[in-house]
Design an enzyme around this catalytic site. Structure first.
Site, mmCIF file in Angstrom:
data_model
loop_
_atom_site.group_PDB
_atom_site.id
_atom_site.type_symbol
_atom_site.label_atom_id
_atom_site.label_comp_id
_atom_site.label_asym_id
_atom_site.label_seq_id
_atom_site.Cartn_x
_atom_site.Cartn_y
_atom_site.Cartn_z
ATOM 1 N N ASP A 142 0.839 -1.196 0.000
ATOM 2 C CA ASP A 142 0.000 0.000 0.000
ATOM 3 C C ASP A 142 0.879 1.252 0.000
ATOM 4 O O ASP A 142 2.093 1.178 0.213
ATOM 5 C CB ASP A 142 -0.904 -0.019 1.237
ATOM 6 C CG ASP A 142 -2.063 0.958 1.149
ATOM 7 O OD1 ASP A 142 -2.304 1.508 0.063
ATOM 8 O OD2 ASP A 142 -2.740 1.163 2.174
ATOM 9 N N GLU B 276 2.398 5.198 -4.098
ATOM 10 C CA GLU B 276 2.301 6.152 -5.203
ATOM 11 C C GLU B 276 3.580 6.993 -5.421
ATOM 12 O O GLU B 276 3.758 7.446 -6.561
ATOM 13 C CB GLU B 276 1.099 7.085 -4.993
ATOM 14 C CG GLU B 276 -0.242 6.413 -5.131
ATOM 15 C CD GLU B 276 -0.584 5.496 -3.957
ATOM 16 O OE1 GLU B 276 -1.317 4.525 -4.170
ATOM 17 O OE2 GLU B 276 -0.097 5.769 -2.845
ATOM 18 N N ASP C 189 -9.401 2.954 -2.129
ATOM 19 C CA ASP C 189 -10.261 3.306 -0.992
ATOM 20 C C ASP C 189 -11.622 3.797 -1.470
ATOM 21 O O ASP C 189 -11.910 5.000 -1.464
ATOM 22 C CB ASP C 189 -9.586 4.368 -0.139
ATOM 23 C CG ASP C 189 -8.291 3.867 0.490
ATOM 24 O OD1 ASP C 189 -8.095 2.638 0.521
ATOM 25 O OD2 ASP C 189 -7.485 4.696 0.942
#
Length: 975
Positions: free
Chosen positions: A484, A487, A657
């Protein structure tokens, strides 16, 4: 690697405060006078063609600036090179780059482009045209088979739009206006622009990652930013992934479809705009490196060629890299939540799932398991390693699996003399982390507090990362990894920890709060916070209630607008303003440094500005390799958030999300379909929604739908209403039914996921990919699993029917009952959809191999016999295939592909030549669409009849085999 990238390792990279001044030969070259950007392309006049070299396999030419530099959003580059190569019959490569090669170009080490021997132009599906001797230079690409111009940069053929799309842009200070007053080729050090003509109402799919009103991109008003970002699933925004590929489908006057694909190999921040009749690219770096895919392929019958969107996707995915095949257990049901605070919480879920008899294949933990949110270190008081590992071993003893989360950033070690954190200290000692321009370590902020960010572009990072996983595996016997925040995400702007007392910033407060927001139609002010469908015998549905529905991350277009800056002054030809480039892409967070690592940070590949959008991809390469080093004979199972072209070779994906709303359940379909285009077929949403609270009805319907998507996981945020499927009786019932169906059809599902990994063919399909029709181009409320199963989910509350279109000749048949669906083909029709049921129908002419006895785990299910379902079409024929291997060995692995053919009253089952021996036998064969009870049914070449039953109401012929060995040819004949 270009000269600038080599020098970047030695010279601090540009920032607003200290701009870099590298010339084409590596020396400072001052401009005759400083340049201020003009902030307009109206005065850009393009390039002329010089020094053309045409060969049988392509074109090489020099492009020279036709007149005065316009310096629209940077320093105009006067000399460009055009390189055109007919690489394969179906792929054309067109590259326009700066002749000095100072602009960033992606190394082969990140995305390995297939080596080609090049073909002659006459062998290509495309014809490349260009202007020669006239100004401005332009090119256009023609499809040989149809004569259609699929890409056309000639300004005369492209409509202009002096007015922007949004009212807020009618302000002289707005520099990134969506107006299109002119369409020149613009090529500067910080701004590239190119436009191409499109048909009106073009059918464009891809250009993501995105969430929008439809799977089909709006051809009249799309502003798609490309900049990987940690953001909670807003509409019409940049998201986690970077995939500038689109597939376009056109129809001729006779209704025949033809598709092609266009991929821009880029890594820079970028906008791609669609307005009527035009697609426009606006990048803040890099080059124009285009690949065109024809979608044409040789016909299976040898008669000419065929074309389809599926073929376009195959060609693209084969180019960027075929996806990693998941292990068979990866197709089981996964359960997670942010908020399982300790081993006891997690064990309660495992036990409750077993008590409710809801299949649980893999248990997950979010960041709760970590000590101070540090990767690789279990919290000693909540996830004590011995207790933690005992829980995992218990899962393994029951043929179940376990996956923990790992975040991209590494928490710093606090210099207090007692803190010990080897991943950070060893990474620092080895120079693994990203640095500031002055050579100091870049320190951002994520869950652990102050953090460092691995420089994945540094090859030494692999051994360091593999060691960290090896050490972790000696504590916890995990089966896969969830990656996770890659980015990458950072909670502060810039290197906020540099020069700070690191002990003053602890981990963010993530203590549970009361989560607000409920699905459409549920009003907690009237019915409380149970989420139940009924309270005291009354329905809790409130028509059109959005009282408590919220989506706080919606991005107003105006927030992406940045005014022109008066302090940008270029002194040198290679100077760049990295933190605030003159052109502001429509990034959802506005400035580029917000919610991520600063653009002027330095890496082994140069400025973070150039490589930020591949940081997640590179982390997945490193994690995939680390997992392989632990179990080299098995397929790694990695699920990650930020992806790039070719990431499917290394990772699977979840859609981020999302929200516990009906509209986001519907949006998940378009997300799953777009990732089939992107070459990451193992994808799924957080079932029942991540943000806000779900309710009983939404979770019931969503669990049913997700059972027919590749990645099947329920996950939500801390503080929200618990949504494990055992929480409501109706959801438990729906989940058991859905899981049983999923595990039953697993051989079929696995076959088409394997095909995706072998050929790039999408496993999940838009209906129009199988049934091309102008009427189907907007249909993203149904989807297909492979070519043979059509899913029609309920996507709104308080209904007991659903509308769908059932194309082709019937009859489609219910997956559970095998009853024919009595509807008019190709007409949007309402069909019954009771709660805890979902409409899944078998396409006529299909053969499906399935497990006879779906069980609690995939392992137990694998011990079952096979059943075969043959759904004859109106001509009495059907066909299908099944791919079978051991379900876990790393590819290439021994396998066998079975071919099923039915016609003229006979089913023939033919095994391929693969080395894998299939241990399971076939028990029941059900043949659907037999109009009359046959007199005899013969198995094999013998004259002995086989016992059978016949059900005239649904025209089903059932035969039970006693020697259904799939390793040899089988026949079943009925008279």
């Amino acid at each position: 690697m270009t000269l600038r990238h080599l020098l970047a390792a030695l010279v601090p990279l540009a920032s607003l405060a200290s701009p870099l001044t590298l010339s084409r030969d590596g020396l400072d070259v001052s401009l005759a006078s400083p340049i201020t950007p003009s902030y307009t392309v109206v005065d850009c006049i393009g390039y002329t063609v010089n020094s053309v070299q045409e060969t049988d396999s392509g074109v090489q030419a020099q492009l020279q600036l036709a007149g005065t530099a316009c310096n629209a959003f940077g320093v105009t580059i006067p000399n460009l090179t055009l390189s055109v190569t007919y690489e394969t019959s179906s792929r054309l490569h067109v590259h326009i780059y700066d002749t000095a090669q100072q602009q960033y170009q992606l190394p082969q080490s990140v995305l390995l482009r297939p080596s080609t021997s090049s073909i002659t132009a006459s062998q290509s599906d495309f014809i490349f045209h260009y202007t020669n001797g006239s100004t401005p230079f332009a090119f256009w690409v023609e499809k040989r088979s149809t004569g259609a111009i699929v890409f056309d940069t000639r300004p005369a053929n492209i409509p202009v739009y002096p007015e922007p799309l949004f009212a807020y842009e009618n302000n002289a200070s707005v520099t990134n206006t969506t107006a299109m007053p002119a369409h020149p080729l613009v090529f500067s050090n910080q701004y590239l622009q190119l436009s191409s003509a499109l048909p009106e109402n073009a059918n464009i799919y891809g250009l993501g990652e995105y969430i929008s009103g439809n799977f089909r991109r709006d051809p009249n008003s799309t502003v798609q930013p490309f900049f990987t970002l940690d953001i909670g699933d807003p509409l019409d925004s940049n998201l986690y992934g970077y995939h500038p590929i689109y597939v376009e489908t056109r129809f001729d006057n006779a209704g025949n479809a033809d598709s092609h694909g266009v991929f821009l190999l880029q890594t820079s921040g970028m906008d791609i705009l669609l307005r009527p009749g035009v697609v426009q690219y606006r990048a803040i770096g890099g080059t124009f490196d285009f690949y065109f895919f024809s979608g044409d392929s040789a016909s299976a019958t040898g008669a000419g060629t065929t074309n389809s969107p599926l073929s376009v996707v195959e060609q693209y995915v084969q180019f960027v890299g075929l996806p990693q095949m998941p292990p068979l257990w990866g197709f089981g049901y996964h359960q997670c939540r942010w908020g399982y605070n300790n081993v006891s919480d997690t064990q309660f879920v495992i036990d409750s799932m077993r008590a409710a008899n809801i299949p649980l294949e893999t248990q997950w933990n979010d960041i709760d398991w970590m000590d101070a949110y540090r990767d690789f270190i279990p919290a000693p008081n909540r996830f004590a390693p011995s207790e933690y590992e005992a829980m995992v071993q218990d899962l393994h003893d029951n043929h179940q699996h376990y996956i923990p989360i790992i975040d991209g950033a590494i928490g710093v070690q606090i210099p207090n003399g007692t803190d010990v954190y080897d991943p950070w200290t060893s990474g620092t000692e080895q120079g693994i982390f990203i640095h500031n321009e002055d050579g100091s370590q870049y320190i951002g902020q994520v869950w652990p507090g102050y953090t460092s960010f691995p420089d994945w572009y540094n090859n030494q990072s692999q051994a360091w990362w593999s060691d960290a996983f090896r050490n972790f595996s000696q504590i916890i016997s995990f089966d896969g990894i969830w990656e996770d925040m890659n980015e990458p995400s950072s909670f502060c702007v810039g290197s906020c920890g540099t020069g700070q007392n690191w002990s003053t910033l602890g981990a963010p407060d993530t203590s549970p709060t009361i989560v607000t927001g409920w699905p459409e139609g549920y009003d907690y002010t009237l019915y409380g916070t149970s989420g139940n469908m009924t309270v005291n015998g009354s329905s809790t549905y409130v028509p059109d209630s959005t009282t408590n529905f919220k989506r706080s991350v919606d991005v107003a277009p105006a927030s992406r607008s940045l005014a022109k800056r008066d302090d940008i002054l270029y002194q040198n030809v290679s100077q760049r303003f990295l933190e605030t480039p003159p052109y502001a892409i429509h990034n959802a967070k506005g400035p580029l440094d917000v919610q991520t690592v600063a653009m002027n940070a330095t890496t082994a590949f140069g400025a973070f500005y150039d490589v930020k959008n591949i940081w997640g991809h590179m982390s997945e390469v490193r994690t995939h390799t680390a997992l392989l080093s632990l179990a080299p004979d098995n397929r790694p199972f990695l699920v990650a958030r930020s992806t790039y072209a070719g990431s499917g070779k290394y990772t699977h994906h979840w859609l981020g999300d999302n929200y516990s709303t009906w509209r986001y359940m519907a949006y998940s379909i378009q997300g799953i379909l777009q990732f089939q285009i992107f070459g990451i077929p193992m994808v799924g949403a957080d079932t029942c929604g991540f943000n806000q609270n779900t309710d009983e009805e939404l979770c019931n319907r969503w669990m049913m739908m997700s059972a027919f998507t590749p990645f099947f996981r329920n996950h939500n945020t801390r503080g929200a209403l618990p949504q494990e499927p055992f929480r409501w009786d109706s959801v438990a019932d729906a989940s058991r039914r859905a899981a049983a169906a999923r595990y039953s059809i697993l051989p079929y599902f696995y076959t088409y996921m394997a095909q995706a990994s072998i050929t790039g063919t999408p496993a999940m399909r838009a209906v129009f990919w199988e049934f091309p029709s102008p009427d189907q181009m907007l249909n993203d409320r149904q989807f297909m699993v492979g070519p043979s199963l059509l899913v029609t989910p309920v996507l709104e509350p308080n209904v007991t029917s659903v509308k769908g279109t059932f194309p082709g000749d019937g009859p489609w048949r219910d997956l559970w009952t095998h009853a024919p669906l009595n509807v008019t083909p190709n007409v949007n029709t309402s069909i019954a959809a009771p709660l805890s049921q979902i409409n899944v129908h078998i396409r006529p002419g299909s053969v499906i191999l399935q497990y006879a006895e779906p069980a609690y785990t995939i392992y137990e299910t694998q011990q079952s016999q096979y059943d075969i379902v043959v759904a004859l079409d109106n001509n009495g024929t059907a066909s299908g295939t099944a791919y079978i291997d051991d379900g876990e060995s790393q590819w290439p692995t021994p396998s066998k592909t079975i071919t099923f053919t039915a016609g003229q009253g006979q089913l023939t089952i033919t095994p391929g030549s693969g080395a894998y021996h299939i241990p399971n036998t076939v028990g029941l064969v059900s043949i659907l669409g037999v109009p009359n009870r046959p007199q005899t049914l013969v198995h094999g070449g013998s004259s002995n009849s086989t016992a059978f039953t016949y059900e005239p109401a649904i025209q089903r012929l059932n035969a039970t085999l006693t020697d259904g060995d799939l390793n040899s040819v089988l026949t079943l004949s009925w008279a």
